[in-house]
Scaffold this motif. Structure first.
Motif, PDB file in Angstrom:
ATOM      1  N   PRO A   1       0.315  -1.340   0.028  1.00 25.78           N
ATOM      2  CA  PRO A   1      -0.113   0.212  -0.032  1.00 25.78           C
ATOM      3  C   PRO A   1       0.953   1.418   0.132  1.00 25.78           C
ATOM      4  O   PRO A   1       1.671   1.424   0.752  1.00 25.78           O
ATOM      5  N   ARG A   2       0.213   2.183  -0.630  1.00 19.21           N
ATOM      6  CA  ARG A   2       0.827   3.522  -0.856  1.00 19.21           C
ATOM      7  C   ARG A   2       0.285   4.572  -1.343  1.00 19.21           C
ATOM      8  O   ARG A   2      -0.791   4.608  -2.180  1.00 19.21           O
ATOM      9  N   PRO A   3       0.439   6.143  -0.252  1.00 13.88           N
ATOM     10  CA  PRO A   3      -1.178   6.656  -0.760  1.00 13.88           C
ATOM     11  C   PRO A   3      -0.564   6.562  -2.778  1.00 13.88           C
ATOM     12  O   PRO A   3       0.621   7.426  -2.873  1.00 13.88           O
ATOM     13  N   LEU A   4      -2.129   7.485  -2.622  1.00 21.26           N
ATOM     14  CA  LEU A   4      -1.770   8.094  -4.083  1.00 21.26           C
ATOM     15  C   LEU A   4      -1.703   9.291  -4.214  1.00 21.26           C
ATOM     16  O   LEU A   4      -2.088  10.577  -3.594  1.00 21.26           O
ATOM     17  N   GLU A   5      -0.327   9.409  -4.984  1.00 21.97           N
ATOM     18  CA  GLU A   5      -0.033  11.272  -5.294  1.00 21.97           C
ATOM     19  C   GLU A   5      -0.899  11.580  -5.959  1.00 21.97           C
ATOM     20  O   GLU A   5      -0.047  11.832  -7.325  1.00 21.97           O
ATOM     21  N   ILE A   6      -2.167  12.887  -5.749  1.00 20.30           N
ATOM     22  CA  ILE A   6      -2.568  13.270  -6.337  1.00 20.30           C
ATOM     23  C   ILE A   6      -1.143  14.793  -7.052  1.00 20.30           C
ATOM     24  O   ILE A   6      -1.523  15.473  -6.321  1.00 20.30           O
ATOM     25  N   PRO A   7      -1.110  14.876  -7.624  1.00 17.26           N
ATOM     26  CA  PRO A   7      -0.577  16.541  -8.100  1.00 17.26           C
ATOM     27  C   PRO A   7      -1.303  17.487  -8.412  1.00 17.26           C
ATOM     28  O   PRO A   7      -2.538  17.400  -8.563  1.00 17.26           O
ATOM     29  N   ALA A   8      -1.069  18.890  -7.815  1.00 15.86           N
ATOM     30  CA  ALA A   8      -1.741  19.826  -7.411  1.00 15.86           C
ATOM     31  C   ALA A   8      -2.588  19.859  -8.985  1.00 15.86           C
ATOM     32  O   ALA A   8      -3.562  20.462  -8.366  1.00 15.86           O
ATOM     33  N   GLY A   9      -1.883  20.138  -9.699  1.00 21.22           N
ATOM     34  CA  GLY A   9      -2.580  20.542 -11.220  1.00 21.22           C
ATOM     35  C   GLY A   9      -3.579  19.652 -12.308  1.00 21.22           C
ATOM     36  O   GLY A   9      -4.235  19.815 -12.878  1.00 21.22           O
ATOM     37  N   LEU A  10      -3.313  18.748 -11.179  1.00 20.76           N
ATOM     38  CA  LEU A  10      -4.602  17.713 -12.186  1.00 20.76           C
ATOM     39  C   LEU A  10      -6.152  18.491 -12.277  1.00 20.76           C
ATOM     40  O   LEU A  10      -7.067  18.283 -11.155  1.00 20.76           O
ATOM     41  N   ASP A  11      -6.387  17.934 -13.554  1.00 28.01           N
ATOM     42  CA  ASP A  11      -7.954  18.512 -13.886  1.00 28.01           C
ATOM     43  C   ASP A  11      -9.091  17.312 -13.055  1.00 28.01           C
ATOM     44  O   ASP A  11      -9.029  16.306 -14.602  1.00 28.01           O
ATOM     45  N   ILE A  12      -9.341  17.346 -12.957  1.00 30.07           N
ATOM     46  CA  ILE A  12     -10.415  16.597 -12.397  1.00 30.07           C
ATOM     47  C   ILE A  12     -11.836  16.922 -12.556  1.00 30.07           C
ATOM     48  O   ILE A  12     -12.688  17.254 -12.580  1.00 30.07           O
ATOM     49  N   ALA A  13     -12.080  15.330 -13.958  1.00 27.44           N
ATOM     50  CA  ALA A  13     -13.295  16.496 -15.250  1.00 27.44           C
ATOM     51  C   ALA A  13     -15.064  15.770 -13.934  1.00 27.44           C
ATOM     52  O   ALA A  13     -14.803  14.876 -13.417  1.00 27.44           O
ATOM     53  N   ARG A  14     -15.383  16.756 -14.299  1.00 27.94           N
ATOM     54  CA  ARG A  14     -16.899  16.561 -13.058  1.00 27.94           C
ATOM     55  C   ARG A  14     -17.719  16.143 -14.652  1.00 27.94           C
ATOM     56  O   ARG A  14     -17.521  16.029 -15.321  1.00 27.94           O
ATOM     57  N   ARG A  15     -18.968  14.945 -14.130  1.00 28.69           N
ATOM     58  CA  ARG A  15     -19.795  14.631 -15.115  1.00 28.69           C
ATOM     59  C   ARG A  15     -20.655  15.937 -15.515  1.00 28.69           C
ATOM     60  O   ARG A  15     -21.003  17.272 -15.035  1.00 28.69           O
ATOM     61  N   ARG A  16     -20.941  16.661 -16.931  1.00 31.49           N
ATOM     62  CA  ARG A  16     -20.954  16.986 -17.843  1.00 31.49           C
ATOM     63  C   ARG A  16     -22.384  17.666 -17.748  1.00 31.49           C
ATOM     64  O   ARG A  16     -23.125  17.515 -17.536  1.00 31.49           O
ATOM     65  N   SER A  17     -22.053  19.328 -17.079  1.00 37.39           N
ATOM     66  CA  SER A  17     -23.681  19.667 -16.872  1.00 37.39           C
ATOM     67  C   SER A  17     -24.426  20.074 -17.995  1.00 37.39           C
ATOM     68  O   SER A  17     -23.412  20.140 -18.745  1.00 37.39           O
ATOM     69  N   PHE A  18     -25.616  20.212 -18.025  1.00 35.13           N
ATOM     70  CA  PHE A  18     -26.649  20.880 -19.261  1.00 35.13           C
ATOM     71  C   PHE A  18     -25.617  22.124 -19.845  1.00 35.13           C
ATOM     72  O   PHE A  18     -25.387  22.200 -20.647  1.00 35.13           O
ATOM     73  N   PHE A  19     -25.451  23.379 -19.105  1.00 38.00           N
ATOM     74  CA  PHE A  19     -25.065  24.409 -18.964  1.00 38.00           C
ATOM     75  C   PHE A  19     -23.496  24.223 -19.560  1.00 38.00           C
ATOM     76  O   PHE A  19     -23.568  25.511 -20.607  1.00 38.00           O
ATOM     77  N   ARG A  20     -23.029  23.130 -18.885  1.00 38.59           N
ATOM     78  CA  ARG A  20     -21.301  23.294 -18.787  1.00 38.59           C
ATOM     79  C   ARG A  20     -21.308  22.802 -20.459  1.00 38.59           C
ATOM     80  O   ARG A  20     -20.474  23.308 -21.803  1.00 38.59           O
ATOM     81  N   GLY A  21     -22.173  21.821 -21.165  1.00 34.73           N
ATOM     82  CA  GLY A  21     -22.401  21.016 -22.414  1.00 34.73           C
ATOM     83  C   GLY A  21     -22.725  22.421 -23.392  1.00 34.73           C
ATOM     84  O   GLY A  21     -22.651  22.158 -23.711  1.00 34.73           O
ATOM     85  N   VAL A  22     -24.229  23.232 -23.103  1.00 38.57           N
ATOM     86  CA  VAL A  22     -24.487  23.992 -23.565  1.00 38.57           C
ATOM     87  C   VAL A  22     -22.924  25.122 -24.093  1.00 38.57           C
ATOM     88  O   VAL A  22     -23.136  25.994 -25.354  1.00 38.57           O
ATOM     89  N   ARG A  23     -22.548  25.575 -22.969  1.00 33.87           N
ATOM     90  CA  ARG A  23     -21.386  26.665 -23.389  1.00 33.87           C
ATOM     91  C   ARG A  23     -20.444  25.744 -24.607  1.00 33.87           C
ATOM     92  O   ARG A  23     -19.942  27.156 -25.090  1.00 33.87           O
ATOM     93  N   SER A  24     -20.107  24.780 -24.803  1.00 34.59           N
ATOM     94  CA  SER A  24     -18.944  24.405 -25.254  1.00 34.59           C
ATOM     95  C   SER A  24     -19.905  24.490 -26.380  1.00 34.59           C
ATOM     96  O   SER A  24     -19.384  24.689 -27.996  1.00 34.59           O
ATOM     97  N   TYR A  25     -21.046  24.258 -27.016  1.00 34.38           N
ATOM     98  CA  TYR A  25     -21.261  25.182 -28.119  1.00 34.38           C
ATOM     99  C   TYR A  25     -22.178  26.573 -27.885  1.00 34.38           C
ATOM    100  O   TYR A  25     -23.103  25.995 -28.841  1.00 34.38           O
ATOM    101  N   ALA A  26     -21.788  27.055 -27.522  1.00 34.18           N
ATOM    102  CA  ALA A  26     -21.822  28.752 -27.775  1.00 34.18           C
ATOM    103  C   ALA A  26     -21.597  29.448 -28.834  1.00 34.18           C
ATOM    104  O   ALA A  26     -22.725  30.069 -29.521  1.00 34.18           O
ATOM    105  N   ALA A  27     -20.802  29.397 -29.386  1.00 31.51           N
ATOM    106  CA  ALA A  27     -20.589  30.042 -31.263  1.00 31.51           C
ATOM    107  C   ALA A  27     -21.401  29.062 -31.525  1.00 31.51           C
ATOM    108  O   ALA A  27     -22.077  30.251 -32.574  1.00 31.51           O
ATOM    109  N   PRO A  28     -21.539  28.321 -31.951  1.00 26.36           N
ATOM    110  CA  PRO A  28     -22.600  28.116 -33.040  1.00 26.36           C
ATOM    111  C   PRO A  28     -23.993  27.959 -32.598  1.00 26.36           C
ATOM    112  O   PRO A  28     -24.563  28.428 -34.039  1.00 26.36           O
TER     113      PRO A  28
END
Lengths: 153, 136
Positions: free
Chosen positions: B37-64
């Motif tokens: 057993p060894r502790p999991l070393e999570i880098p400080a800058g790791l981008d932990i993706a969350r489940r994409r919300s509706f508005f976040r999904g819409v934001r990615s299609y904002a320009a089109p």
């Protein structure tokens, strides 16, 4: 939450990798796989499928490792160990790695990681019947190979 | 031999029953390679993706979406403008239309001859000729 998953499934990932990769690489790859899984956790639809999912990531990572190794330089033999029991273990592990894929993974999880058959089935998502068959057939082959080679003692 | 196989099977499967010395020896030797057993070393800058919300999904299609909305608005405006233009033009066209019949006042007896002249909406050039005929 993820820390608990890590504690629970790290031996599984370790075993899956150890059945396919040099031991010297395994520790770091286990960490990499869990960090990768942490980033991709939102893509996992069924929380109960975490074990099979992360085991699949580990198998794919091991394949990538061998693909990259073939492209660059042949993997060096990491079976060298200072103490004799470690050397023996590495030798037996090398023999297990020559067994068919399904057998070696199940045997490593059983004999190295110390899991029982039902635990292996529960964590890998395989049916208990499949695990049982893999264990028995794998053990039979291993006995033959060990007996043929030099025996355990 | 058979009993040995059965005990092997039990022990190999779930570590119950009579332990097999060979398997135990393998467990002992291979156990040295077990996961530590060894502790999991999570880098400080790791981008932990969350489940994409509706508005976040819409934001990615904002320009089109914005482009599509602009085009749709322009088309709608153009359609309304054309429709209004047609509506404004239509009454004038109806009045000017040569085929539009006009009600002629009831002619007096001395005007019978003049009533024979079919009255329609004349063209400017024909207007003079008709007035001449009426005068005759």
């Amino acid at each position: 939450m993820f820390g608990r998953l890590y504690e629970l499934y790290a031996p599984l990932v370790h075993g899956v990798l150890l059945a396919r990769m040099p031991r010297s690489e395994v520790e770091d790859v286990v960490q990499d796989i869990f960090l990768h899984a942490l980033g991709k956790l939102h893509t996992l639809r069924d929380a109960n499928a975490f074990g099979p999912w992360i085991a699949m990531i580990a198998r794919n990572r091991a394949m990538d490792f061998h693909r990259r190794s073939r492209e660059t330089v042949e993997v060096t033999d990491d079976l060298k160990s200072n103490d004799s029991s470690g050397a023996k273990a590495e030798e037996i592990l090398a023999i297990i790695r020559t067994l068919p894929d399904a057998y070696r993974e199940t045997l490593v999880l059983r004999l190295v990681e110390g899991m029982t058959g039902p635990e292996i089935a529960g964590r890998t998502g395989l049916t208990p019947a499949s695990v049982r068959v893999n264990l028995h057939r794998g053990m039979k082959l291993l006995r033959t190979k060990l007996g043929f080679k030099e025996g355990l003692s | 031999m058979n009993s040995k196989l059965n005990s092997d099977a039990d022990y190999l499967w779930d570590k119950t029953g009579e332990p097999d010395p060979e398997i135990q020896q393998l467990e002992e030797i291979l156990g040295t390679l077990r996961y530590q057993p060894r502790p999991l070393e999570i880098p400080a800058g790791l981008d932990i993706a969350r489940r994409r919300s509706f508005f976040r999904g819409v934001r990615s299609y904002a320009a089109p979406l914005a482009i599509a909305a602009t085009v749709a608005t322009l088309l709608l405006g153009l359609g309304l403008w054309l429709g209004l233009q047609r509506l404004q033009r239509s009454p004038q066209q109806v009045a000017k239309s040569p085929e539009t019949p006009q009600v002629k006042p009831v002619p007096s007896p001395d005007e019978k001859q003049r009533s024979l002249v079919a009255v329609s909406s004349p063209e400017p050039e024909q207007k003079g000729l008709l007035s001449l005929l009426v005068a005759v």
